[in-house]
Design a protein around this motif. Structure first.
Motif, PDB file in Angstrom:
ATOM      1  N   GLU A   1       0.798  -1.220   0.000  1.00 40.27           N
ATOM      2  CA  GLU A   1       0.000   0.000   0.000  1.00 40.27           C
ATOM      3  C   GLU A   1       0.833   1.273   0.000  1.00 40.27           C
ATOM      4  OE1 GLU A   1      -2.937  -0.276   3.167  1.00 40.27           O
ATOM      5  OE2 GLU A   1      -2.780  -2.453   3.022  1.00 40.27           O
ATOM      6  N   TYR A   2       2.149   1.167   0.262  1.00 41.42           N
ATOM      7  CA  TYR A   2       2.892   2.414   0.410  1.00 41.42           C
ATOM      8  C   TYR A   2       3.451   2.951  -0.897  1.00 41.42           C
ATOM      9  CZ  TYR A   2       7.034  -0.703   1.036  1.00 41.42           C
ATOM     10  OH  TYR A   2       8.012  -1.650   0.915  1.00 41.42           O
ATOM     11  N   TYR A   3       3.249   2.293  -2.030  1.00 38.11           N
ATOM     12  CA  TYR A   3       3.768   2.820  -3.290  1.00 38.11           C
ATOM     13  C   TYR A   3       3.020   4.080  -3.689  1.00 38.11           C
ATOM     14  CZ  TYR A   3       6.448  -1.454  -3.868  1.00 38.11           C
ATOM     15  OH  TYR A   3       7.342  -2.482  -3.688  1.00 38.11           O
ATOM     16  N   THR A   4       3.792   5.072  -4.137  1.00 37.44           N
ATOM     17  CA  THR A   4       3.206   6.393  -4.413  1.00 37.44           C
ATOM     18  C   THR A   4       3.410   6.858  -5.849  1.00 37.44           C
ATOM     19  OG1 THR A   4       5.246   7.488  -3.691  1.00 37.44           O
ATOM     20  CG2 THR A   4       3.542   7.134  -2.015  1.00 37.44           C
ATOM     21  N   GLY A   5       4.136   6.108  -6.652  1.00 35.59           N
ATOM     22  CA  GLY A   5       4.421   6.543  -8.027  1.00 35.59           C
ATOM     23  C   GLY A   5       4.690   5.348  -8.910  1.00 35.59           C
TER      24      GLY A   5
ATOM     25  N   GLY B   1       6.442   8.058   0.995  1.00 34.95           N
ATOM     26  CA  GLY B   1       5.924   8.336   2.333  1.00 34.95           C
ATOM     27  C   GLY B   1       6.580   7.558   3.458  1.00 34.95           C
ATOM     28  N   LEU B   2       7.420   6.574   3.143  1.00 34.61           N
ATOM     29  CA  LEU B   2       7.891   5.664   4.192  1.00 34.61           C
ATOM     30  C   LEU B   2       8.885   6.326   5.146  1.00 34.61           C
ATOM     31  CD1 LEU B   2       7.355   2.776   5.062  1.00 34.61           C
ATOM     32  CD2 LEU B   2       9.369   2.073   3.772  1.00 34.61           C
ATOM     33  N   VAL B   3       9.883   7.015   4.605  1.00 32.60           N
ATOM     34  CA  VAL B   3      10.881   7.666   5.467  1.00 32.60           C
ATOM     35  C   VAL B   3      10.240   8.817   6.240  1.00 32.60           C
ATOM     36  CG1 VAL B   3      13.130   8.821   5.536  1.00 32.60           C
ATOM     37  CG2 VAL B   3      12.710   7.002   3.864  1.00 32.60           C
ATOM     38  N   SER B   4       9.218   9.418   5.655  1.00 36.06           N
ATOM     39  CA  SER B   4       8.552  10.560   6.302  1.00 36.06           C
ATOM     40  C   SER B   4       7.826  10.165   7.578  1.00 36.06           C
ATOM     41  CB  SER B   4       7.572  11.210   5.324  1.00 36.06           C
ATOM     42  OG  SER B   4       8.255  11.700   4.197  1.00 36.06           O
ATOM     43  N   ARG B   5       7.692   8.879   7.837  1.00 32.01           N
ATOM     44  CA  ARG B   5       7.132   8.443   9.114  1.00 32.01           C
ATOM     45  C   ARG B   5       8.072   8.792  10.254  1.00 32.01           C
ATOM     46  NH1 ARG B   5       7.517   3.321   9.431  1.00 32.01           N
ATOM     47  NH2 ARG B   5       6.029   3.079  11.134  1.00 32.01           N
ATOM     48  N   PHE B   6       9.372   8.976   9.941  1.00 31.17           N
ATOM     49  CA  PHE B   6      10.385   9.270  10.957  1.00 31.17           C
ATOM     50  C   PHE B   6      10.799  10.748  10.963  1.00 31.17           C
ATOM     51  CE2 PHE B   6      10.946   4.875   9.550  1.00 31.17           C
ATOM     52  CZ  PHE B   6      10.909   4.184  10.746  1.00 31.17           C
ATOM     53  N   ARG B   7      10.513  11.471   9.863  1.00 30.04           N
ATOM     54  CA  ARG B   7      10.936  12.863   9.759  1.00 30.04           C
ATOM     55  C   ARG B   7       9.778  13.690   9.211  1.00 30.04           C
ATOM     56  NH1 ARG B   7      16.256  13.689  10.286  1.00 30.04           N
ATOM     57  NH2 ARG B   7      16.055  15.720   9.290  1.00 30.04           N
ATOM     58  N   ARG B   8       9.739  14.972   9.582  1.00 29.52           N
ATOM     59  CA  ARG B   8       8.609  15.812   9.189  1.00 29.52           C
ATOM     60  C   ARG B   8       8.643  16.195   7.704  1.00 29.52           C
ATOM     61  NH1 ARG B   8       5.566  16.850  13.351  1.00 29.52           N
ATOM     62  NH2 ARG B   8       6.424  16.853  15.469  1.00 29.52           N
ATOM     63  N   GLU B   9       9.851  16.347   7.152  1.00 28.18           N
ATOM     64  CA  GLU B   9       9.917  16.746   5.747  1.00 28.18           C
ATOM     65  C   GLU B   9       9.728  15.528   4.843  1.00 28.18           C
ATOM     66  OE1 GLU B   9      14.361  16.089   6.724  1.00 28.18           O
ATOM     67  OE2 GLU B   9      12.482  16.493   7.748  1.00 28.18           O
ATOM     68  N   PRO B  10       9.184  15.732   3.628  1.00 29.07           N
ATOM     69  CA  PRO B  10       9.042  14.607   2.697  1.00 29.07           C
ATOM     70  C   PRO B  10      10.409  14.106   2.233  1.00 29.07           C
ATOM     71  CG  PRO B  10       8.500  16.682   1.615  1.00 29.07           C
ATOM     72  CD  PRO B  10       8.685  16.999   3.065  1.00 29.07           C
TER      73      PRO B  10
END
Length: 473
Positions: free
Chosen positions: A283-287, A319-328
């Motif tokens: 589900e996490y694929y975005t492109g 979106g996966l790394v953004s779970r740990f950091r605020r910036e995309p």
């Protein structure tokens, strides 16, 4: 009266497998070829632990007090939940976020290792299996996605599968646009539609039509519930699957940019192809999403000819790394299923299936001369030759020889009292002996011929073995 001890039955846990030396050697050789391609593209290795904090694995976790569905979990002494990694991507996202300041951007890495699924095992479905991933974190453009596809193609070529695969490419933005145009609402219904589209190769257009509607009954009578779309809604999806792309879609533009890169680098549609039926289940694929499909036929459990299918895939997961950091933080990558790919190579004759050569075995003819035999072993080892002294309890020559044969030894060294007095040793070439034995039917004749056996001076033992191993290749 002594108490009878209850023996434990040796049982391999379901969903796991043991590996023999031959299987390990073959897979290691395959991984070595994949690694060479990854490094040629400028990717570097990184290794993360088997366990991660459970919350870091994110999308796989159930909403329960004990997070043990899908993943294997335990609590440490701080009452923190830890889980065996489910894939290699979530640990990479954690590693990148934790070492953000020190790492170059984009960050290009590859990883190989076991992953674990706490799921019901079945044919070809394991609870522990190996993956080999490559990812670029910190690059937003379609160039990074196109590079992944080209690298996947080059890996297949390096493994001897040229002409037997195609890398199929699509874009989740296109799919999302189609779902929106069809009026598909709700995450569960979207996922059901995507799963239906993913079955195009297996069931054809009519099978997908049924899965988009009320559902489909297979030959065994099992019923798969459908997405519940109306005929009009299903028509929008089927038009897309049939090759009618939606207009004014960001995903279409990205695919066009990727196609231009494939063309410029000389990757034709026989190797990399835009394909609207590619979905990818996570589900996490975005492109962009892509998968390697092997196109040769194999027989299934019913004896029917079917295409071997996918051995790996991936896509963009911004979106996966953004779970740990605020910036995309943009990211793209792919994963190869090592066991499945090894099976494919075995079927095509491109996986070395021979057992690796064992050690030269020094037989123990006189128990009071073990120091002499150990000296031979030491000399061989110092010359870089695999060697061992027979350490079993038997004095029987035939049983020692059988041991060496079972070890796949290239040769044995024999020194009895007679040889010692003459300053020689007997070398038995087990490879030549096996070949010669095939032409000898009489046991007495075989013993008299002593095929593959010759004598050398004791001081020339190492050079004689080096020459023998060189002749054996």
């Amino acid at each position: 009266m002594t108490e009878k001890i209850k023996l434990i039955t040796p049982r391999l846990p379901r969903g796991f497998e043991d590996r023999s030396p031959g299987e390990i050697a073959a897979v290691d050789a395959m991984i070595g070829k994949i690694r060479q391609v990854y490094e040629r593209y400028g990717f570097d290795p990184v290794e993360t632990p088997l366990f991660e904090y459970t919350e870091a694995l994110g999308k796989f976790l159930p909403d329960t007090d004990r997070p043990n569905a899908g993943v294997f979990s335990l609590q440490d002494d701080d009452e923190q939940w830890l889980s065996l990694r489910y894939d290699l991507t979530a640990p990479l996202a954690r590693y990148f976020a934790e070492n953000f300041e020190a790492l170059p951007k984009p960050y290009r890495s590859y990883r190989a290792g076991y992953v674990f699924r706490n799921e019901k095992p079945g044919p070809g479905r394991f609870r522990q299996f190996m993956q080999f991933d490559a990812d670029t974190v910190g690059a937003a453009g379609p160039e990074a996605d196109a590079e992944m596809c080209m690298m996947m193609a080059d890996v297949m070529d390096a493994l001897g599968l040229a002409g037997k695969y195609v890398v199929r490419v699509n874009n989740r933005k296109v799919l999302d646009g189609v779902l929106e145009a069809a009026g598909v609402a709700g995450e569960e219904q979207k996922l059901t539609v995507l799963r239906a589209v993913d079955k195009l190769d297996k069931f054809g257009i009519e099978g997908v039509r049924l899965l988009l509607g009320a559902g489909r009954k297979d030959e065994s009578g099992d019923f798969t519930r459908g997405a519940g779309l109306s005929e009009a809604q299903a028509g929008v999806v089927l038009d897309y699957v049939g090759g009618k792309p939606p207009a004014d879609n960001a995903g279409i533009a990205e695919l066009a940019a990727m196609q231009a890169l494939f063309d410029a680098a000389g990757y034709g549609p026989d190797r990399i192809r835009i394909d609207p039926s590619v979905v990818r289940g996570l589900e996490y694929y975005t492109g962009p999403v892509f998968e390697i499909e092997l196109t040769f036929k194999v027989q299934n459990e019913k004896g029917q000819d079917v295409v071997f299918g996918s051995v790996g895939g991936g896509g963009r997961y911004d979106g996966l790394v953004s779970r740990f950091r605020r910036e995309p933080v943009p990211a793209t990558g792919f994963s190869i299923g090592v066991s499945r790919l090894a099976n494919a190579l075995k079927l095509t004759g491109n996986l070395g299936a021979e057992e690796p050569a064992g050690p030269v075995v020094v037989l123990v003819m006189d128990r009071d001369r073990t120091a002499s035999y150990q000296a031979m072993v030491a000399e061989l080892r110092q010359a870089g030759i695999r060697a061992e002294m027979f350490l079993g309890s038997t004095k029987n020559f035939g049983k020692q020889l059988a041991y060496a044969d079972k070890r796949n030894s290239p040769a044995v060294i024999i020194e009895g009292s007679q040889e010692r007095e003459q300053g020689i040793v007997q070398v038995k070439d087990l490879v030549a002996g096996k070949q010669a034995a095939q032409a000898i039917t009489d046991n007495a004749e075989w013993k008299a011929a002593r095929p593959g056996q010759f004598e050398v001076k004791r001081q020339e033992l190492v050079s004689a073995i080096q020459q023998l191993l060189g002749e054996q290749g």
